[in-house]
Design a protein around this motif. Structure first.
Motif, PDB file in Angstrom:
ATOM      1  N   UNK A 179       0.853  -1.006  -0.113  1.00 16.54           N
ATOM      2  CA  UNK A 179       0.143   0.130   0.110  1.00 16.54           C
ATOM      3  C   UNK A 179       0.798   1.240  -0.071  1.00 16.54           C
ATOM      4  N   UNK A 180       0.468   2.025  -0.890  1.00 14.70           N
ATOM      5  CA  UNK A 180       1.511   3.272  -1.084  1.00 14.70           C
ATOM      6  C   UNK A 180       0.575   4.427  -0.255  1.00 14.70           C
ATOM      7  N   UNK A 181       1.393   5.259   0.856  1.00 13.66           N
ATOM      8  CA  UNK A 181       0.699   5.989   1.778  1.00 13.66           C
ATOM      9  C   UNK A 181       0.308   7.368   1.307  1.00 13.66           C
ATOM     10  N   UNK A 182       0.769   7.963   0.733  1.00 15.38           N
ATOM     11  CA  UNK A 182       0.219   9.362   0.408  1.00 15.38           C
ATOM     12  C   UNK A 182      -0.879   9.369  -0.834  1.00 15.38           C
ATOM     13  N   UNK A 183      -0.896   8.285  -1.722  1.00  9.47           N
ATOM     14  CA  UNK A 183      -1.796   8.344  -2.847  1.00  9.47           C
ATOM     15  C   UNK A 183      -2.755   7.251  -2.364  1.00  9.47           C
ATOM     16  N   UNK A 184      -2.504   6.330  -1.686  1.00 13.01           N
ATOM     17  CA  UNK A 184      -3.463   5.160  -1.375  1.00 13.01           C
ATOM     18  C   UNK A 184      -3.690   4.431  -2.447  1.00 13.01           C
ATOM     19  N   UNK A 185      -2.623   4.521  -3.400  1.00  9.96           N
ATOM     20  CA  UNK A 185      -2.353   3.463  -4.473  1.00  9.96           C
ATOM     21  C   UNK A 185      -1.700   2.097  -3.957  1.00  9.96           C
TER      22      UNK A 185
END
Lengths: 202, 320, 354
Positions: free
Chosen positions: C271-277
């Motif tokens: 999970x990528x934190x800043x983008x929620x991607x």
């Protein structure tokens, strides 16, 4: 009747429905050839709709066959043009000015619907909110995965890429972003061994 | 393990904002940096309340890029089961607590050509973080924030002073209401609308956008339900081979956790679908409160969402 | 151990080879003597010392040469790396994840120094030393995703999460098992998997999507996937299929042990934190049949799996025509003895070959 039942296929292949009137103040139609019949059918079902509609229509090889019927529907703004390319800036201009709640209806060939859908998506409408109804030819718009060139109105499988000349087979894998199906070299493992071309869905 | 990864924190500030709302700020106990997050994310706060472990989700409302501090704002609910009362009455600066890694069930659609935000009351909190995220990216946004009056207008002053042109405030007591139909009419193609507030407000926005032909994908809402108290009931658990009692003031999910039965969760508010549990048998009636299951699933008697839903009757056997 | 980077090629003269170290740590993908699709996800939180699971982003002896091959693919075809406009923030997320992970996991090879948004990145194996401003695209020679993935083995798909689905909206794909990023970009999870046979009917993708949508920050996951490749060719792209497809016909009973490679993908999900991607790295490992036969358990098992694989899968994975020749070769390494559960070589405990 100009409708064709596509056989069940893989999940990236688009499926088409039957147009229905949706709520909203503004309605934009893009149609080609026999797609006019879908508009005529919808106008019969909902007489008030056409007065709120902008219709972009490309007759292709149907010529004048449906034009006068469309003119009689009381369409607020009707454009009849020679090709999608010719109509595209008009379509993009309409989308740029449009507001949330605009309903988009596409009808006719897969190539036309795919290209108009791409412009509508770029303007911010999710593809699931765009209605489509297939009418007329089952020809496909194909991208050559090797040279990236687009060949319009492909009717046979395999076919020859109109750009690089490779022999390509017709896949059901479809890209909304490219508005095209994928064509892949058929004789890569046995150059020259190309099966005879057959008409799609024959 | 259920839920997101946990982080040990120390309460670094408790800031009363008005009669009902207090902000709580946390630092990591190990001195490391917090993970960044995306605007709209929540964290699940663990509360040790007199032998009971409460796990309540709260929107993170600090700057998503700020890795020193996490902040939440909690509205005191005098009628509820006590999570917010615990925060207001018991939590002091210096307390050790546990929060989860951020989870986002209300994220921005970054393709939007414009972000139109509708907040009601304490529903302002996720937008506080989203606005900070969008400001950094020069995003196009507009906030319409309805609250009871100026005295209860949490963060109104901060918002209107930093963004005088993009923030619009409506006070119920002044009979000043959002003119939704006019607001929606004329929004450019590619606008996404976000609503966070009471259920009535969410239903109103969803209904009006549908009426005006907005695509479902352009309408985003977040509504966590607080589990409601109810009559106690008994549940048989077929996998763990236990019979457990669900008390009046605890949810089925909390009762499972109390008995050491692991059930996955993310939102604990009937929205995310994680804790969905199969029903093996029952004699009685379900009190479905979630908005995850479809109506036919609720009617079928084969599924239950233990975070918010309850049961009344003779027997309930679950696949846990 | 210090990694000895090899100078080798994945095209033309194919000088690629695995050291004994690389063979023993090869991620053999079959945990039992048969294969069928499964979601088969597990947490990605390290693994046995020296295994490909140990680090968040594994670096091995092929690193420098693989990055040189990627640069050649991109020079030929820049469309192998694309990012839709809303995915730039996810690209920064990915750059941060990889730089932080590699500098922590391989401090002798990579260094990251951060002072606010002023970042200094040193990649010793590739001789890169760059200072840039985090979140400022003008301070890097490429977009953030392309910049960091030109320095990281494996393909990367960066998936936007919305409307209860995952969307392939960015990626760099130069070592793929015959799929085109340029064609698939913008598709959702079911669409880009549409050409895969059998798995839709088995509900695999519905379950996999549900799992992936719920991957949380701080809790990455992984799985293995596999296919077959003739020659150690990384770029088995559809774009170039008309050029490499013919190589599949070059197998002979004499050369199959050297030429036929099992290609294993270590797929991880963060999970990528800043983008929620969600980022989906797909790291390919190649081993020749001869390499694999040095482990008796793998020899026995590979024969049984390939022999019993459903025809649709052998067709989809592109080796149906070569299967009889593969089985002729593999059957010589299957003495019928039992194999232990799991993927590890178990050289000391599984029986030696007759």
């Amino acid at each position: 009747m100009s409708k064709f039942e596509f056989p069940e296929a893989i999940k990236s292949r688009p499926t088409y429905g039957t147009l229905e009137a949706r709520p909203g103040k503004a309605h934009l139609f893009v149609a080609d050839a026999e797609g006019a019949e879908a508009i005529i059918d919808l106008a019969k079902a909902d007489s008030g709709l056409m007065a709120k509609s902008h219709v972009i229509y490309i007759p292709k090889d149907t010529g004048d066959k449906f034009v006068s019927q469309l003119q009689d529907l009381g369409i607020n703004q009707l454009y009849v043009g020679p090709s999608f390319e010719a109509a595209q800036t008009r379509l993009q201009r309409s989308l740029a000015d449009a507001h949330m709640g605009l309903q988009v209806y596409l009808c006719g060939t897969e190539g036309l619907m795919g290209q108009a859908q791409r412009d509508a998506m770029a303007a911010g409408i999710p593809h699931t909110a765009i209605q489509t109804e297939h009418r007329g030819s089952v020809a496909r718009r194909m991208q050559c995965v090797h040279c990236k060139g687009i060949t319009e109105d492909v009717m046979t499988d395999p076919f020859v890429c109109s750009h690089c000349g490779l022999n390509l087979f017709v896949r059901d894998h479809y890209s909304r972003r490219l508005a095209a199906f994928q064509g892949v070299c058929i004789d890569a493992e046995d150059p020259g061994n190309v099966p005879p071309s057959a008409e799609l869905y024959s | 393990m259920s839920g997101a990864e946990k982080i040990n924190v120390t309460v670094s500030a408790v800031v009363p904002l008005n009669e009902l709302v207090t902000r709580f700020e946390f630092k990591r106990t190990d001195g490391a940096l917090f993970p960044t997050f995306s605007g709209g994310a929540h964290t699940v706060v663990e509360m040790k309340d007199d032998g009971l472990t409460r796990l309540n989700p709260y929107s993170l409302m600090s700057d998503p890029q700020d890795q020193q501090t996490y902040a939440i704002s909690v509205r005191r609910d005098d009628e509820g089961r006590g999570g917010s009362l615990f925060m207001h009455n018991n939590v002091k600066v210096g307390d050790a607590m546990v929060v989860s890694n951020p989870v986002n069930l209300f994220s921005l659609d970054l393709r939007a050509k414009k972000h139109l935000m509708i907040a009601g009351g304490i529903g302002i909190t996720p937008f506080m973080a989203q606005i900070k995220q969008l400001d950094r990216a020069h995003g196009n946004w507009e906030l319409h924030y309805a609250t009871r009056n100026a005295a209860l207008g949490t963060y109104v002053d901060e918002l209107t002073s930093t963004h005088p042109n993009d923030v619009h405030i409506y006070y119920d007591d002044d009979k000043n209401f959002i003119d939704l139909e006019n607001l929606l009419d004329g929004q450019p193609l590619g606008t996404h609308i976000y609503v966070c507030g009471p259920k009535g407000m969410i239903d109103w926005v969803r209904g009006k956008t549908a009426e005006l032909g907005w695509p479902l994908e352009s309408v985003h809402y977040e509504e966590f339900l607080a589990p409601q108290p109810g009559k106690p009931f008994e549940v048989k658990l077929s996998i763990s081979n236990k019979t457990i009692q669900v008390g009046e003031n605890e949810s089925l999910l909390e009762a499972l956790e109390r008995e050491g039965v692991d059930a996955p969760y993310l939102c604990r508010g009937g929205a995310c679908g994680q804790c969905e549990t199969s029903v093996i048998g029952y004699d009685g009636k379900f009190l479905h409160m979630d908005h995850w299951l479809e109506d036919d699933e609720k009617a079928s008697g084969t599924k239950i969402m233990p975070c918010v839903s309850r049961f009344e009757g003779k027997t309930l056997v679950l696949d846990r | 151990m210090t990694i000895q980077f090899k100078d080798e090629t994945f095209r033309d003269d194919y000088t690629f080879s695995n050291s004994d170290w690389a063979i023993k740590r090869f991620p053999f993908p079959f945990h039992e003597d048969s294969y069928m699709y499964a979601v088969n996800m597990e947490q990605h939180r390290g693994g046995p010392d020296g295994s490909v699971y140990e680090k968040r982003f594994d670096v091995d002896e092929h690193y420098v040469s693989e990055m040189r091959d990627r640069a050649m693919v991109l020079a030929d075809d820049p469309l192998r790396c694309q990012s839709l406009p809303h995915m730039t923030l996810a690209g920064w997320d990915l750059l941060e994840l990889i730089m932080v992970s590699k500098s922590e996991d391989y401090p002798d090879l990579f260094e990251l120094h951060r002072d606010g948004d002023q970042w200094h990145w040193i990649n010793k194996p590739l001789g890169i030393d760059d200072k840039f401003t985090f979140l400022d695209e003008t301070s890097l020679p490429y977009g953030p995703m392309e910049y960091i993935t030109r320095q990281t083995q494996g393909d990367f798909c960066v998936l936007d999460q919305r409307d209860d689905n995952l969307w392939m909206d960015a990626g760099i794909v130069t070592t793929q098992a015959d799929w085109s990023l340029d064609f698939d970009i913008g598709m959702n999870f079911f669409e880009w998997h549409a050409p895969v046979p059998l798995a839709h009917e088995k509900g695999i993708f519905v379950r996999a999507l549900k799992f992936l949508l719920n991957i949380q920050q701080g809790a990455p996951a992984r799985r293995l996937n596999w296919t077959m490749t003739v020659n150690p060719l990384l770029d088995t792209s559809p774009e170039n299929y008309h050029k490499w497809g013919i190589q599949k016909t070059s197998l002979t009973p004499e050369n199959i042990g050297q030429k036929q490679h099992l290609r294993v993908e270590l797929q991880t999900f963060f999970r990528l934190p800043r983008s929620n991607a969600l980022v989906f790295p797909i790291r390919a490992y190649l081993a020749s049949f001869d390499d694999l036969m040095t482990v008796p358990k793998w020899g026995r098992r590979l024969h049984r799996v390939i022999r019993d694989l459903p025809e649709e899968l052998a067709t989809y994975k592109g080796f149906i025509d070569n299967r009889p020749m593969m089985l002729d070769y593999l059957s010589r390494y299957d003495d019928g003895k039992p194999t232990s559960d799991g993927i590890w070589p178990n050289l000391d405990t599984d029986p030696p070959r007759d």
